[in-house]
Design a protein around this motif. Structure first.
Motif, PDB file in Angstrom:
ATOM      1  N   ARG A  18     -12.227  40.750   1.608  1.00 19.68           N
ATOM      2  CA  ARG A  18     -12.828  41.914   0.961  1.00 19.68           C
ATOM      3  C   ARG A  18     -13.987  41.490   0.060  1.00 19.68           C
ATOM      4  O   ARG A  18     -15.029  42.151   0.023  1.00 19.68           O
ATOM      5  CB  ARG A  18     -11.769  42.677   0.157  1.00 19.68           C
ATOM      6  N   LEU A  19     -13.808  40.404  -0.672  1.00 20.13           N
ATOM      7  CA  LEU A  19     -14.885  39.927  -1.538  1.00 20.13           C
ATOM      8  C   LEU A  19     -16.120  39.555  -0.714  1.00 20.13           C
ATOM      9  O   LEU A  19     -17.245  39.915  -1.078  1.00 20.13           O
ATOM     10  CB  LEU A  19     -14.422  38.734  -2.375  1.00 20.13           C
ATOM     11  N   ALA A  20     -15.917  38.869   0.390  1.00 19.11           N
ATOM     12  CA  ALA A  20     -17.043  38.514   1.255  1.00 19.11           C
ATOM     13  C   ALA A  20     -17.752  39.775   1.739  1.00 19.11           C
ATOM     14  O   ALA A  20     -18.990  39.858   1.695  1.00 19.11           O
ATOM     15  CB  ALA A  20     -16.560  37.679   2.438  1.00 19.11           C
ATOM     16  N   ALA A  21     -16.991  40.765   2.169  1.00 19.41           N
ATOM     17  CA  ALA A  21     -17.584  42.026   2.644  1.00 19.41           C
ATOM     18  C   ALA A  21     -18.357  42.717   1.528  1.00 19.41           C
ATOM     19  O   ALA A  21     -19.463  43.227   1.755  1.00 19.41           O
ATOM     20  CB  ALA A  21     -16.492  42.948   3.199  1.00 19.41           C
ATOM     21  N   ARG A  22     -17.812  42.736   0.331  1.00 16.59           N
ATOM     22  CA  ARG A  22     -18.516  43.358  -0.799  1.00 16.59           C
ATOM     23  C   ARG A  22     -19.820  42.644  -1.104  1.00 16.59           C
ATOM     24  O   ARG A  22     -20.756  43.241  -1.625  1.00 16.59           O
ATOM     25  CB  ARG A  22     -17.630  43.374  -2.054  1.00 16.59           C
ATOM     26  N   ARG A  23     -19.868  41.380  -0.789  1.00 13.99           N
ATOM     27  CA  ARG A  23     -21.084  40.601  -1.015  1.00 13.99           C
ATOM     28  C   ARG A  23     -22.025  40.649   0.184  1.00 13.99           C
ATOM     29  O   ARG A  23     -23.021  39.935   0.219  1.00 13.99           O
ATOM     30  CB  ARG A  23     -20.709  39.155  -1.333  1.00 13.99           C
TER      31      ARG A  23
END
Length: 183
Positions: A18-23
């Motif tokens: 999720r963090l990667a996607a948000r970035r």
């Protein structure tokens, strides 16, 4: 696949994805997979399969402070360095959470924001009930929150992306930033 991020469990993988996607990162398109190993004790097997003596992938990892010994021994067995300090582990792409993922996220968000996420998910009443249990009454709020997230099966997995969604991207815990930056 060019790289793998080795994590203890599914809540860690859910948070990192999720963090990667948000970035704005598409890990799959980048050839990066996040591998939930089913516990830190499995690190050696995954390092052997995926690392320099196996598939030769670039590797990174994330673990809880209590599990760092497993990671150190696994890295040594895989030929990636013996008796590594935490700084040396980080140079190899392996990062240690102060306590665990939930602790990192609670500190980054603050207890009010975590309670707001629990409320949004309709579980604030359950959390308040848990707080009243004798074993919980005198514990600090952050400890109560960590306990709540770890109680019901699957709760940590469900909350990991929700907590990442609530996180200000300028306050991402260093181990999460580090491990994604390593791949």
């Amino acid at each position: 696949m060019r790289a793998a991020v080795l994590v203890e469990g599914r809540s860690d993988s859910a948070a990192l994805e999720r963090l990667a996607a948000r970035r704005g990162r598409d890990l799959t398109a980048e050839g990066v997979t996040v591998v939930a190993m089913g516990g830190a004790t499995n690190i050696r097997r995954y390092l052997e399969r995926l690392g320099p003596r196996g598939l030769g992938l670039d590797l990174a990892g994330l673990c809880d402070a209590a599990e760092v010994g497993y990671y150190r021994r696994g890295l040594a067995a895989a030929g990636l360095g013996a008796d590594l300090t935490r700084a040396q582990m980080e140079q190899c792409g392996f990062f240690v959470c102060v306590a665990d993922l939930e602790d990192e996220l609670i500190r980054a968000l603050g207890t009010d924001a975590v309670e707001a996420v629990i409320d949004e998910r309709g579980e604030l009443g359950s959390f308040r009930t848990m707080q009243q249990q004798p074993a919980q009454r005198d514990r600090p709020l952050d400890a109560q929150l960590r306990r709540f997230l770890g109680t019901r099966g699957g709760r940590k997995i469900a909350y990991a992306p929700a907590l990442i969604d609530a996180l200000d991207l300028g306050r991402v815990p260093a181990p999460l930033d580090g491990v994604l930056g390593a791949v």
